[in-house]
Scaffold this active site. Structure first.
Site, PDB file in Angstrom:
ATOM      1  N   ARG A 122     -11.460  15.798   7.893  1.00  0.00           N
ATOM      2  CA  ARG A 122     -12.220  16.216   6.690  1.00  0.00           C
ATOM      3  C   ARG A 122     -13.639  16.622   7.063  1.00  0.00           C
ATOM      4  O   ARG A 122     -14.274  15.998   7.900  1.00  0.00           O
ATOM      5  CB  ARG A 122     -12.290  15.056   5.690  1.00  0.00           C
ATOM      6  CG  ARG A 122     -10.955  14.764   5.040  1.00  0.00           C
ATOM      7  CD  ARG A 122     -11.022  13.539   4.149  1.00  0.00           C
ATOM      8  NE  ARG A 122      -9.953  12.623   4.463  1.00  0.00           N
ATOM      9  CZ  ARG A 122      -9.906  11.349   4.113  1.00  0.00           C
ATOM     10  NH1 ARG A 122     -10.888  10.824   3.400  1.00  0.00           N
ATOM     11  NH2 ARG A 122      -8.894  10.579   4.453  1.00  0.00           N
ATOM     12  N   ARG A 135      -2.620  -2.047  -3.477  1.00  0.00           N
ATOM     13  CA  ARG A 135      -3.828  -1.254  -3.295  1.00  0.00           C
ATOM     14  C   ARG A 135      -3.723  -0.030  -4.214  1.00  0.00           C
ATOM     15  O   ARG A 135      -2.706   0.666  -4.198  1.00  0.00           O
ATOM     16  CB  ARG A 135      -3.925  -0.806  -1.840  1.00  0.00           C
ATOM     17  CG  ARG A 135      -5.049   0.151  -1.630  1.00  0.00           C
ATOM     18  CD  ARG A 135      -5.083   0.646  -0.215  1.00  0.00           C
ATOM     19  NE  ARG A 135      -6.212   1.552  -0.077  1.00  0.00           N
ATOM     20  CZ  ARG A 135      -6.191   2.641   0.684  1.00  0.00           C
ATOM     21  NH1 ARG A 135      -5.107   2.950   1.364  1.00  0.00           N
ATOM     22  NH2 ARG A 135      -7.230   3.413   0.760  1.00  0.00           N
ATOM     23  N   GLU A 137      -8.134  -5.114   5.164  1.00  0.00           N
ATOM     24  CA  GLU A 137      -7.979  -4.816   3.740  1.00  0.00           C
ATOM     25  C   GLU A 137      -6.812  -5.577   3.124  1.00  0.00           C
ATOM     26  O   GLU A 137      -6.875  -5.995   1.967  1.00  0.00           O
ATOM     27  CB  GLU A 137      -7.813  -3.297   3.553  1.00  0.00           C
ATOM     28  CG  GLU A 137      -9.133  -2.570   3.755  1.00  0.00           C
ATOM     29  CD  GLU A 137      -8.995  -1.088   4.013  1.00  0.00           C
ATOM     30  OE1 GLU A 137      -8.511  -0.718   5.092  1.00  0.00           O
ATOM     31  OE2 GLU A 137      -9.361  -0.300   3.138  1.00  0.00           O
ATOM     32  N   HIS A 177     -12.869   3.113   0.093  1.00  0.00           N
ATOM     33  CA  HIS A 177     -12.875   2.053   1.126  1.00  0.00           C
ATOM     34  C   HIS A 177     -13.607   0.811   0.619  1.00  0.00           C
ATOM     35  O   HIS A 177     -14.119   0.010   1.415  1.00  0.00           O
ATOM     36  CB  HIS A 177     -13.591   2.500   2.419  1.00  0.00           C
ATOM     37  CG  HIS A 177     -12.941   3.625   3.157  1.00  0.00           C
ATOM     38  ND1 HIS A 177     -13.648   4.649   3.728  1.00  0.00           N
ATOM     39  CD2 HIS A 177     -11.640   3.869   3.450  1.00  0.00           C
ATOM     40  CE1 HIS A 177     -12.829   5.482   4.331  1.00  0.00           C
ATOM     41  NE2 HIS A 177     -11.592   5.037   4.163  1.00  0.00           N
ATOM     42  N   ASN A 189       0.869  -1.174   0.000  1.00  0.00           N
ATOM     43  CA  ASN A 189       0.000   0.000   0.000  1.00  0.00           C
ATOM     44  C   ASN A 189       0.910   1.230   0.000  1.00  0.00           C
ATOM     45  O   ASN A 189       1.491   1.582   1.021  1.00  0.00           O
ATOM     46  CB  ASN A 189      -0.885  -0.038   1.251  1.00  0.00           C
ATOM     47  CG  ASN A 189      -1.865   1.120   1.302  1.00  0.00           C
ATOM     48  OD1 ASN A 189      -1.833   2.007   0.441  1.00  0.00           O
ATOM     49  ND2 ASN A 189      -2.718   1.134   2.301  1.00  0.00           N
TER      50      ASN A 189
END
Ligand code: AMP
Length: 399
Positions: free
Chosen positions: A241, A91, A385, A180, A7
């Site tokens: 965010r 990823r 993940e 996601h 990743n």
């Protein structure tokens, strides 16, 4: 098979070596500050101590080289040589409309990822660098890419179109993509498995609540809506965010503060969310809960606003699917933060969730929070993940 899962960020590289037969993590680590002064690697083999050291990594190729060195090191390594790595799974953040599933890497795929780069200018170029570096260091080793957006490609047009002139969708592909996806897919599958049911028979709402956060509606096995949009800025209030807000705020704030649009968006990405709402107290939910318990009113309000937004999305997605059977919480906050889950619980009781406060205290494990017989089963399902990427890589190789 031994699968190396990578990743890659712009200055970081996270990795795990996974034995796909046992699904055990053999070793994992993180290279940070790649290309910047002070680059370092933290590496850990299964059952061993984490070893952190400073190491010169001028670029990602140097980082991949170092990862291989660590994996094959006689002391902290877990394999004898590079040839024991059967495949690499990467990823990739944005697959645009070109990729509705994982694929094995070839020249066309690389071009496709490049073509999506203007949709994720911070992420896709970094992901590509990781792929190219691995190709250089491990020529001939098969590689797969798993996209964050792919699972949501099943969303219907009514869910993914913005209320903008249609020509902008046609010209620039401005639409909602969602992110996601690997996690929403993994968690909804696992939730069904835990309940001994087929995902195709269930309407599941997955709340991926980490530093970045999103909710998805998975109806009968397919994502039909999700809260993130063209970029991961839309939807929930997150660590830093803003999530949803009136787009007119961008020009209003730009004018008031003498900023340009990009600078305002930067504030929305990095200085907003619970960090901004709490007056800068923290973006970390552990700190916020503690601050709120110690009487910090802004931290308390930030948590309330956060939970309220999650509750509203759960209501919206119940409507989107004409009902809901399962609500699953996952990621750092969703798995571990009982206080935040309890706050969200205030807005979903009407569905018949019957959350047991005692079970809600458990952290970081698979647990059904609802009492037996609850109309809507609420549960915690830890996400993974990396394992999902390793599984996808094996599936593609065995096709
Ligand atoms: P993620 O982005 O999935 O790693 O999630 C990061 C968030 O999870 C941070 O805000 C953490 O405060 C929260 N988190 C992680 N572990 C715990 C824990 N044991 N208890 C409460 N919150 C946690």
């Amino acid at each position: 098979m031994k699968i190396l899962v990578i990743n890659c960020g712009s200055s970081s590289l996270k990795y795990q070596l996974i034995d796909s037969d046992t699904e055990a993590v053999l070793a994992k680590g993180l290279c940070e500050r790649i290309g910047i002064d002070g680059s370092n690697i933290a590496h850990q083999r299964a059952g061993g101590e984490k070893v952190k050291e400073m190491a010169d990594m001028p670029d990602h190729t140097a980082a991949v080289k170092l990862v291989i060195e660590k994996l094959t090191d006689p002391e902290v390594g877990v394999i004898g040589s590079l040839s024991e790595i059967d495949a690499v799974g990467h990823r990739v953040v944005h697959g645009g409309e070109s990729f509705s599933g994982s694929v094995l890497v070839d020249d066309e795929v690389i071009k496709g990822i490049e073509a999506c780069s203007d949709l994720a200018p911070l992420h896709n170029p970094a992901n590509l660098i990781g792929i190219r570096s691995c190709q250089e260091i491990m020529p001939g080793v098969p590689m797969a890419v798993v996209f964050d957006t792919a699972f949501h490609q099943t969303m219907p047009e009514k869910a993914y179109l913005y209320g903008l002139p249609y020509e902008y969708y046609q010209k620039y592909k401005i639409r909602r993509y969602g992110f996601h996806g690997t996690s929403h897919d993994f968690v909804s599958k696992r939730a069904a498995e835990i309940l001994g049911k087929d995902r195709k028979d269930l309407r599941i709402i997955v709340c991926h609540l980490g530093n970045g956060a999103s909710v998805s509606a998975v109806a009968y096995g397919k994502s039909v809506d999700t809260s993130m949009g063209l970029t991961p800025l839309e939807g929930l209030i997150m660590g830093t965010r803003s999530g949803d807000m009136d787009p007119a705020i961008v020009s209003f704030l730009a004018q008031k503060e003498g900023l340009d649009a990009a600078q305002v968006i930067d504030i929305c990405n990095k200085k907003s969310g619970v960090l901004g709402l709490s007056g800068g107290a923290s973006s970390d939910f552990r700190d916020l809960v503690e601050a709120a318990q110690n009487g910090n009113e802004l931290a308390k309000n930030a948590l309330e606003a956060y939970a309220y937004r999650v509750g509203k999305y759960i209501g919206a997605y119940t409507a989107a699917m004409n009902g809901v059977d399962v609500i699953a919480f996952t990621a750092g906050v969703g798995e571990n933060n009982a206080e935040v889950r309890a706050l969200i619980g205030q807005y979903i009781g009407y569905l018949g969730t019957n959350i047991d406060p005692e079970k809600n205290k458990l952290r970081g494990e698979e647990v059904i929070l609802s009492d037996e017989g609850a109309k809507v089963v609420t549960m915690v399902v830890p996400t993974n993940e990396e394992l999902a990427i390793a599984r996808e890589t094996v599936r593609l190789l065995n096709r």
